[in-house]
Design an enzyme around this catalytic site. Structure first.
Site, PDB file in Angstrom:
ATOM      1  N   GLU A  30      10.142  -2.623   5.340  1.00 35.63           N
ATOM      2  CA  GLU A  30      11.048  -2.279   4.002  1.00 35.63           C
ATOM      3  C   GLU A  30      12.527  -2.740   4.513  1.00 35.63           C
ATOM      4  O   GLU A  30      13.389  -1.899   4.498  1.00 35.63           O
ATOM      5  CB  GLU A  30      10.840  -0.800   3.842  1.00 35.63           C
ATOM      6  CG  GLU A  30       9.398  -0.752   3.244  1.00 35.63           C
ATOM      7  CD  GLU A  30       9.561   0.405   2.619  1.00 35.63           C
ATOM      8  OE1 GLU A  30      10.207   0.980   1.684  1.00 35.63           O
ATOM      9  OE2 GLU A  30       8.520   1.549   2.792  1.00 35.63           O
ATOM     10  N   GLY A  63       0.960  -1.294   0.053  1.00 30.24           N
ATOM     11  CA  GLY A  63      -0.182   0.167   0.051  1.00 30.24           C
ATOM     12  C   GLY A  63       0.944   1.359   0.052  1.00 30.24           C
ATOM     13  O   GLY A  63       2.078   1.122   0.350  1.00 30.24           O
ATOM     14  N   HIS A  64       0.205   2.178  -0.304  1.00 29.82           N
ATOM     15  CA  HIS A  64       1.071   3.784  -0.155  1.00 29.82           C
ATOM     16  C   HIS A  64       1.323   4.074   0.926  1.00 29.82           C
ATOM     17  O   HIS A  64       1.149   3.669   1.868  1.00 29.82           O
ATOM     18  CB  HIS A  64       0.082   4.800  -0.771  1.00 29.82           C
ATOM     19  CG  HIS A  64       0.059   5.001  -2.146  1.00 29.82           C
ATOM     20  ND1 HIS A  64       0.914   5.899  -2.851  1.00 29.82           N
ATOM     21  CD2 HIS A  64      -0.973   4.272  -3.151  1.00 29.82           C
ATOM     22  CE1 HIS A  64       0.597   5.585  -4.160  1.00 29.82           C
ATOM     23  NE2 HIS A  64      -0.448   4.728  -4.436  1.00 29.82           N
ATOM     24  N   THR A  65       2.482   5.078   0.887  1.00 36.63           N
ATOM     25  CA  THR A  65       3.094   5.806   2.127  1.00 36.63           C
ATOM     26  C   THR A  65       1.868   6.370   2.745  1.00 36.63           C
ATOM     27  O   THR A  65       0.955   6.970   2.049  1.00 36.63           O
ATOM     28  CB  THR A  65       4.131   6.599   1.640  1.00 36.63           C
ATOM     29  OG1 THR A  65       4.913   5.988   0.765  1.00 36.63           O
ATOM     30  CG2 THR A  65       4.815   7.140   2.911  1.00 36.63           C
ATOM     31  N   GLY A  66       1.616   6.252   3.965  1.00 41.15           N
ATOM     32  CA  GLY A  66       0.616   6.655   4.648  1.00 41.15           C
ATOM     33  C   GLY A  66      -0.641   5.989   4.454  1.00 41.15           C
ATOM     34  O   GLY A  66      -1.913   6.652   4.777  1.00 41.15           O
ATOM     35  N   SER A  67      -0.739   4.831   3.884  1.00 41.56           N
ATOM     36  CA  SER A  67      -1.982   4.122   3.881  1.00 41.56           C
ATOM     37  C   SER A  67      -2.302   3.366   5.058  1.00 41.56           C
ATOM     38  O   SER A  67      -3.313   2.688   5.349  1.00 41.56           O
ATOM     39  CB  SER A  67      -1.913   2.978   2.622  1.00 41.56           C
ATOM     40  OG  SER A  67      -0.765   2.060   3.185  1.00 41.56           O
ATOM     41  N   GLY A  68      -1.410   3.430   6.303  1.00 37.39           N
ATOM     42  CA  GLY A  68      -1.779   2.837   7.475  1.00 37.39           C
ATOM     43  C   GLY A  68      -0.926   1.439   7.612  1.00 37.39           C
ATOM     44  O   GLY A  68      -1.205   0.888   8.712  1.00 37.39           O
ATOM     45  N   LYS A  69      -0.121   1.203   6.802  1.00 33.48           N
ATOM     46  CA  LYS A  69       0.846  -0.150   7.054  1.00 33.48           C
ATOM     47  C   LYS A  69       1.407  -0.084   8.289  1.00 33.48           C
ATOM     48  O   LYS A  69       1.616  -0.947   9.102  1.00 33.48           O
ATOM     49  CB  LYS A  69       1.862  -0.071   5.793  1.00 33.48           C
ATOM     50  CG  LYS A  69       1.111  -0.326   4.380  1.00 33.48           C
ATOM     51  CD  LYS A  69       2.423  -0.365   3.518  1.00 33.48           C
ATOM     52  CE  LYS A  69       2.873   0.773   3.357  1.00 33.48           C
ATOM     53  NZ  LYS A  69       3.929   1.114   2.472  1.00 33.48           N
ATOM     54  N   SER A  70       2.220   1.245   8.569  1.00 29.77           N
ATOM     55  CA  SER A  70       3.098   1.440   9.691  1.00 29.77           C
ATOM     56  C   SER A  70       2.349   0.970  11.025  1.00 29.77           C
ATOM     57  O   SER A  70       2.570   0.399  12.115  1.00 29.77           O
ATOM     58  CB  SER A  70       3.660   2.494   9.568  1.00 29.77           C
ATOM     59  OG  SER A  70       4.966   2.500   8.525  1.00 29.77           O
TER      60      SER A  70
END
Lengths: 287, 279, 266
Positions: A171, A40-47
């Site tokens: 990452e 998913g994109h940066t800022g999509s909630g992955k972290s």
């Protein structure tokens, strides 16, 4: 260790002008000893999602279950320590967390915090250093004298030394050159097999998803928008494009071939799968 | 063609290092050329481009940029010709807002304010970031920050743009936006010379010429086609194989026909199509 | 707890106060803080609190946000006030034990300390909430400009201040990431005695310093490559504009001062 998210919501700084949704009603299951990719994109909630895996964040509502451990809004910090030990986290650019005077002591830092004796911690540190391919002569050196790639291996060994059952990788190959990336991914695959780890990988590299993952979770705007095997995720190239995600290189190439009249039963995700599916559509060598 | 950069027998060793980081390097770059420098981490690529800008103090060899021989006296003149974008998007953002950051170089050059406002706006429009002019860097993505860094350089209108792994910390989308700015710039009237350090083969493929570094030495140079067809060279320098090469290897494993020489992805696609038609 | 603290934060907005020139706001805030010490009787306090109430209204932010935001600091103020209460001699003695005492003068001064402190902190909060850090830096530079006469490096100081402010969020992010990484390795930052807590800080501080030094090095290289040769002969992109509203703001604070002085003697 199996992991389950059950209707997990997370709100950043609730009741303030900075209030923001971090996760919105996320539910999924990760089977024990599987390899799961989160894309998913940066800022999509992955972290935000991965920080729930070991209790760095607690859900505002809903339940995270890791093996028999339940994490909810009410879980107290005292109870988190065993979760921290069982779920190892390798953050982005993990070499930025090194601090001790020698490589050996930095790697042993985790085990010591989790209550191992000095002797046990050192032995675990040596084992972990060996597992990530660090030569023994580096153990007494300062971590700050090493090359970037070696520092990253020290940091990863520092996580492995606590003998986690789940390994979360955010990452882990960012900033490495292609050879370093390939070596590191092969190392994780071997660690997973040897130590029966459950691996969760946050990545932008769709080729790694195709090569290594059993299942993938796609995040967008704090929501889990798709979960399935890589083949299921990439099966609809139009949808993938609409999410501004990329296809694995081989899948993208196969897409071009489809427009040229080639036919595939399912979209090939790796060069090997593509070559296999091209049998019967190309002449044999030497004819 | 006019030479814009000439490097002659350049060597450099960091004070605490046990071997030279740059070892007798010589090459030339033509005005308007796009050259990529490839090689594994630690091969000396970054040190090399820093030497061009006078950011390291080398004792042996000469560097000539746009006709000016680099020396302590000429260093500021040389820097006017070169705009550099570095790897870490955060660590090169000087201004407190996007517009302030783009203006930084112009402020240093003493450009009058009305002219400065015009050039800041034009540069930000060129990288499609004008609507973020008042944003603070902490609220931008990595790709957006790198485009702001590029705008800061475009505003100065240098004849050479150097990218020191400028896309290596970006996600694929961010990388793509930065590359499309560069492609756009190449087609503009300025058409600056571009010198980029990269690990990414698709990025290197856009260059007209590749310089391959290993262990402080320039071990090979040639067109992307020439370099990419040398599998041994690619592997020994820690680079990836092009997808077309990987697929050809897999086709051979399946006992299928493979092209006799290196083809780009597009060429391989054509070639497969032709072979398919002969079935 | 610290997440709630509002002092030092900026909330972007377009209120009348947001749009004031930072020089005007700095003068206004400093002036207010100085005259907060002119308060004597309840009338002067009512005046000052009414004024700050009006200012809060002009920020466009909710009162409850201010109340909650100042919450974490209230204990600091109470603590200071209690010290004043217990150590101030004079007037009627209500209670004493050793060197500790509660006197009528003590009650008066501690009340004054409490209320003035509250006024000052609220005003400082208003200033930072409505003024971007960069604007504060610009304002400070403009107000310091006369010091150039005595060769004070105003331009360098201003650039330093603005670069420092620019890196605060970056370093906070980094500190958060390192803390998370070390917590994941079993560090407990909020547990145990003083010694244990201090020891827990080492694995945070060392990587933070190493990282910050690396960043500073990168930044210096980037600045040099962009032609920064010190503060001489630079032009400025950002200039401040003084509007009528700014003059009005200054007049209002002067009027407040006059009214305050009158009320002091009533």
């Amino acid at each position: 260790m199996a992991i389950t998210f059950d209707h997990v919501n997370y709100m950043y700084q609730p009741n303030s002008p900075f209030e923001a949704v971090g996760l919105s009603d996320v539910s999924f299951t990760v089977p024990s000893e599987s390899f799961t990719a989160i894309i998913g994109h940066t800022g999509s909630g992955k972290s935000t999602l991965v920080q729930h895996l070991n209790g760095l964040l607690k859900p505002t509502s809903g339940t995270v279950t890791v093996d028999d451990f339940q994490l909810t809004a009410k879980t107290t910090n005292k109870h988190l320590k065993s979760l921290h030990q069982h779920v190892g986290m390798v953050f982005q650019f993990p070499e930025n967390q090194l601090f001790d005077q020698t490589v050996e002591r930095d790697i042993a830092f985790g085990p010591l915090n989790f209550g191992f004796t000095n002797e046990e911690a050192m032995s675990l540190a040596h084992q972990a250093a060996h597992d990530v391919g660090l030569p023994d002569e580096l153990l007494k050196r300062s971590p700050f004298e090493l090359s970037g790639g070696q520092m990253r291996r020290v940091a990863i060994a520092g996580v492995l030394a606590s003998q986690p059952r789940v390994l979360v990788l955010d990452e882990p190959t960012a900033g490495l050159d292609p050879r370093g990336r390939a070596e590191m991914m092969a190392m994780f695959a071997k660690l997973k097999a040897d130590q029966h780890l459950t691996v969760i990988l946050v990545t932008h590299q769709m080729d790694d998803v195709a090569d290594y993952a059993d299942q993938a979770l796609v995040m967008a705007h704090s929501n889990l928008i798709k979960a399935g095997t890589p083949a299921e995720i990439f099966a609809d190239p139009e949808w993938v494009k609409a999410q501004q995600l990329a296809l694995p290189t081989a899948a993208n190439f196969a897409q071009h071939l489809v427009t040229r009249g080639f036919e595939f039963d399912s979209l090939p995700l790796t060069a090997e799968q593509l070559a296999i599916q091209l049998r019967g559509q190309l002449p044999k060598e030497g004819r | 063609m006019t030479k814009i950069i000439s490097v002659d027998d350049l060597s450099y060793q960091y004070p605490d290092a046990d071997r030279p980081t740059l070892n007798h390097i010589s090459f030339e770059i033509n005005a308007g050329e796009w050259v990529a420098i490839v090689g594994h981490n630690g091969s000396g690529k970054s040190t090399l481009v820093r030497a061009l800008d006078g950011l390291i103090d080398f004792k042996s060899g000469t560097v000539t940029v746009a006709g000016t021989k680099l020396s302590p006296e000429s260093v500021w003149l040389v820097r006017e010709h070169i705009g550099m974008v570095f790897q870490n998007p955060d660590n090169q953002f000087v201004g407190a807002t996007v517009a302030d950051d783009v203006a930084f170089g112009l402020e240093n050059a003493g450009v009058p304010r009305p002219e400065m406002q015009k050039r800041v706006q034009e540069a930000l429009e060129a990288v499609d970031m004008w609507q973020f002019a008042e944003r603070e860097p902490s609220r931008l993505s990595g790709g957006q920050k790198q485009r702001v860094a590029l705008a800061g350089i475009i505003a100065m209108n240098p004849s050479i743009i150097v990218l020191d792994e400028a896309t290596s910390m970006l996600d694929p989308h961010g990388r793509q936006t930065v590359l499309s700015v560069l492609q756009h710039l190449r087609r503009s009237n300025q058409a600056p010379t571009i010198l980029s350090i990269t690990h990414d083969l698709s990025e290197a493929a856009q260059a007209q010429r590749l310089l391959v570094m290993d262990n402080g030495q320039l071990i090979s140079e040639g067109t992307p086609r020439a370099i990419f067809s040398d599998e041994q060279l690619l592997e020994s320098t820690g680079l990836d194989l092009p997808f077309s090469t990987k697929l050809s290897q897999q086709l051979a494993k399946q006992g299928l026909v493979t092209p006799k020489q290196y083809l780009t992805d597009d060429e391989l696609e054509d070639w497969l199509w032709q072979s398919h038609l002969t079935m | 707890m610290l997440e709630q603290l509002t002092l030092g934060r900026y909330i972007p907005g377009h209120s009348w106060l947001h749009r004031l020139d930072p020089r005007a706001k700095l003068v206004l805030a400093c002036y207010f803080i100085v005259i907060a010490f002119l308060t004597t009787n309840w009338l002067t306090y009512v005046l000052m609190f009414a004024f700050i109430g009006g200012v809060i209204f002009l920020t466009g932010l909710s009162f409850s946000y201010f109340v909650r935001g100042i919450g974490p600091l209230i204990w600091l103020i109470v603590f200071t006030a209690i010290l004043q209460l217990l150590f101030t001699p004079g007037g009627h003695i209500y209670w004493h034990w050793g060197i500790l005492m509660i006197t009528s003068t003590g009650i008066q001064t501690s009340t004054a300390v409490f209320l003035r402190f509250l006024l000052i902190i609220t005003m400082a909060t208003v200033l930072t909430l409505t003024t971007a850090p960069l604007a504060i830096a610009d304002g400070v530079e403009a107000l310091l400009r006369p010091l150039r006469v005595i060769h004070f490096p105003v331009a360098q100081t201003a650039l330093m201040l603005s670069v420092a402010l620019r890196f605060v969020p970056t370093l906070l992010d980094e500190a958060q990431t390192i803390m998370n990484a070390q917590r994941a390795r079993g560090v407990e930052f909020n547990n145990g005695g003083l010694i244990k807590r201090l020891r827990a800080i080492v694995p945070l501080l060392i990587p933070l310093f190493v990282g910050a030094i690396g960043r500073a090095d990168d930044l210096a290289t980037a600045m040099e490559s962009r032609g920064y040769q010190g503060a001489t002969n630079r032009t400025r992109y950002r200039v401040l504009k003084w509007h009528n509203a700014d003059t009005i703001a200054v007049v209002v604070i002067l009027v407040l001062n006059v009214v305050l002085v009158v009320l002091r003697h009533m």
